[in-house]
Design a protein around this motif. Structure first.
Motif, short mmCIF file in Angstrom:
data_model
loop_
_atom_site.label_atom_id
_atom_site.label_comp_id
_atom_site.label_asym_id
_atom_site.label_seq_id
_atom_site.Cartn_x
_atom_site.Cartn_y
_atom_site.Cartn_z
N TYR A 126 0.80 -1.21 0.00
CA TYR A 126 0.00 0.00 0.00
C TYR A 126 0.85 1.28 0.00
O TYR A 126 0.29 2.38 -0.01
CB TYR A 126 -0.92 0.02 1.22
CG TYR A 126 -2.01 -1.02 1.18
CD1 TYR A 126 -2.57 -1.43 -0.03
CD2 TYR A 126 -2.48 -1.61 2.35
CE1 TYR A 126 -3.56 -2.40 -0.07
CE2 TYR A 126 -3.48 -2.57 2.32
CZ TYR A 126 -4.01 -2.96 1.10
OH TYR A 126 -4.99 -3.92 1.07
N GLN A 141 -8.80 -0.74 4.21
CA GLN A 141 -8.60 -0.97 2.78
C GLN A 141 -9.42 -0.01 1.94
O GLN A 141 -8.97 0.47 0.90
CB GLN A 141 -8.94 -2.42 2.46
CG GLN A 141 -8.01 -3.44 3.11
CD GLN A 141 -8.43 -4.87 2.83
OE1 GLN A 141 -9.41 -5.11 2.12
NE2 GLN A 141 -7.70 -5.83 3.41
N SER A 165 -4.34 -3.87 7.83
CA SER A 165 -5.50 -3.03 7.59
C SER A 165 -6.77 -3.86 7.65
O SER A 165 -6.82 -4.99 7.14
CB SER A 165 -5.39 -2.34 6.22
OG SER A 165 -4.21 -1.59 6.11
N ASN A 213 -7.95 2.62 -0.71
CA ASN A 213 -8.41 2.61 -2.10
C ASN A 213 -8.83 4.00 -2.56
O ASN A 213 -8.47 4.44 -3.66
CB ASN A 213 -9.56 1.61 -2.26
CG ASN A 213 -9.10 0.18 -2.11
OD1 ASN A 213 -7.93 -0.12 -2.32
ND2 ASN A 213 -10.02 -0.70 -1.74
#
Length: 420
Positions: A108, A126, A121, A130
């Protein structure tokens, strides 16, 4: 549409909603607020005018981990719409309780940093990553190395579990604007969340764009007329404090009276002059010369070698003379002589009492070799002042001193002796 109690921003229908998001703006920042957009109980946006870029701050409260996916997707879809509606040039910041546990996964990065409180996470984390990756945001609150007590933002009702679920996201182009993020668990804010402080390096717009009024300049050109100079000298002699008044006054009070007398007399006898208008002197030739200078400097910096400490000249006294005039070259003797010199001039007189203890009386040492200047020396130095020079903080040009007459010379001599 809104309630602004103590500079707070909140919809009236949400006054009693415990989940409602609001902004509390303090001080002069209130006058820099240029927009406030309430979306619903979970999302609102505030715009603050900056000097170079305005700031769009989005406050969001996302559903917790146990809520249905449809509810989460709905909130994040609304968050994306609000983010996309922000002006393109604004510095966009997303803050609030996102209920997102962001981990330290390498896949990430660089959206997240290596210093999050959690290692892995969760689902909300998440989703946060995103939306940050899709909009060029960075989870800035996960980049600062802190103790765990300064990372956790929420404590569970059992008072045992602590999570980092309040997040600070910023546009990646302005990554370095946020220079510190930490929590203050001792702040009493009547909440199960801790106070999260964000330190930003920014420039806000000026609240009042009013120009400071310039002090009027004395028309010293009038002193070239002998009659005007004589009249100025006579008026100043009558306005200056007498020797008896100066003798009873302190240095600050005496100089204030002298300065006021000079300024008021100069305006009354000489008047003021209008400021010169600026001319457009920077033409193409000036621009070419500046470019040539910059090119020469760049070439010099390119070939410049780094100097080391051994190559630089060290400022140190390697020799001096003692009180009898003998030359001292030994380092210890030189240091001791300088110590003696400063003790004599700065540390005052000292006496030794009956027990052998040295007592510093704190009095300034008097050096007969440098007596205070007499009246003739002061008058001579005043005559040597140059004309058409910028005035100092007292706004007294040198011409006002040169044409002040004997009374002003005596007053300035009193000031110098008082300081001496």
């Amino acid at each position: 549409m809104e309630k602004r109690a103590s500079c707070g921003y909140l919809l009236p229908e949400l006054w009693h909603n415990q989940r409602a998001q609001c902004f509390v703006v303090l001080g002069k920042v209130r006058q820099r607020v240029i927009g406030w957009l309430p979306i619903n109980a979970r999302i609102s946006r505030l715009r603050i005018k900056g000097r170079f870029f305005s700031y769009s701050i989005i406050n969001v409260h996302c559903p917790h981990e146990g809520r249905p996916d449809d509810e989460k997707e709905s909130i994040y879809a609304q968050l994306e719409q609000v983010y996309d509606s922000c002006p393109q040039r604004d510095v966009k910041i997303v803050i609030g309780d996102m209920n997102a546990q962001v981990g330290r996964e390498r896949m990430y990065r660089p959206v997240i940093g290596p210093n999050s409180l959690h290692a892995v996470s969760n689902d909300n984390g998440q989703r946060c990553v995103n939306i940050a990756a899709s909009r060029g945001l960075v989870v800035r609150s996960a980049f600062f190395l802190r103790k765990d007590i300064h990372k956790a933002t929420w404590r569970s009702p059992d008072q045992q579990t602590e999570n980092q679920i309040d997040r600070v996201l910023i546009d990646g182009k302005f990554f370095s604007d946020i220079i510190n993020v930490r929590t203050y668990c001792s702040a009493n804010i009547d909440s199960d969340h801790y106070l999260v402080a964000v330190c930003m390096r920014t420039k806000l717009s000026t609240v009042y764009n009013t120009r400071r009024s310039r002090t009027p300049r004395t028309n010293t050109e009038q002193l070239r007329d002998t009659a005007v100079a004589m009249e100025y000298s006579q008026q100043l002699e009558a306005a200056l404090p007498t020797e008896e008044q100066l003798g009873a006054a302190t240095l600050e009070d005496g100089w204030r009276d002298i300065r006021t007398a000079i300024g008021c007399t100069a305006i009354a006898a000489l008047g003021t002059t209008a400021s010169n208008q600026r001319n457009d002197w920077f033409d193409g030739e000036c621009k070419q010369l500046v470019e040539e200078k910059n090119a020469a400097r760049a070439k010099m910096l390119q070939h410049r070698t780094e100097l080391t400490w051994n190559d630089t000249d060290r400022l140190c006294a390697t020799m001096c003379r003692d009180l009898e005039g003998n030359l001292l070259t030994n380092e210890c003797e030189v240091v001791e002589r300088w110590k003696q010199h400063y003790d004599e001039h700065l540390n005052g007189d000292a006496v030794v009492d009956g027990s052998g203890t040295t007592i510093d009386l704190g009095a300034r040492a008097v050096d007969d070799r440098f007596p205070a200047p007499d009246l003739q020396e002061v008058e001579k130095e005043i005559r040597r002042l140059k004309n058409n020079k910028a005035a100092g903080i007292d706004n007294l040009p040198s011409e006002l001193l040169k044409y002040g007459g004997d009374a002003l010379v005596r007053a300035l001599h009193w000031v110098i002796v008082k300081i001496w």
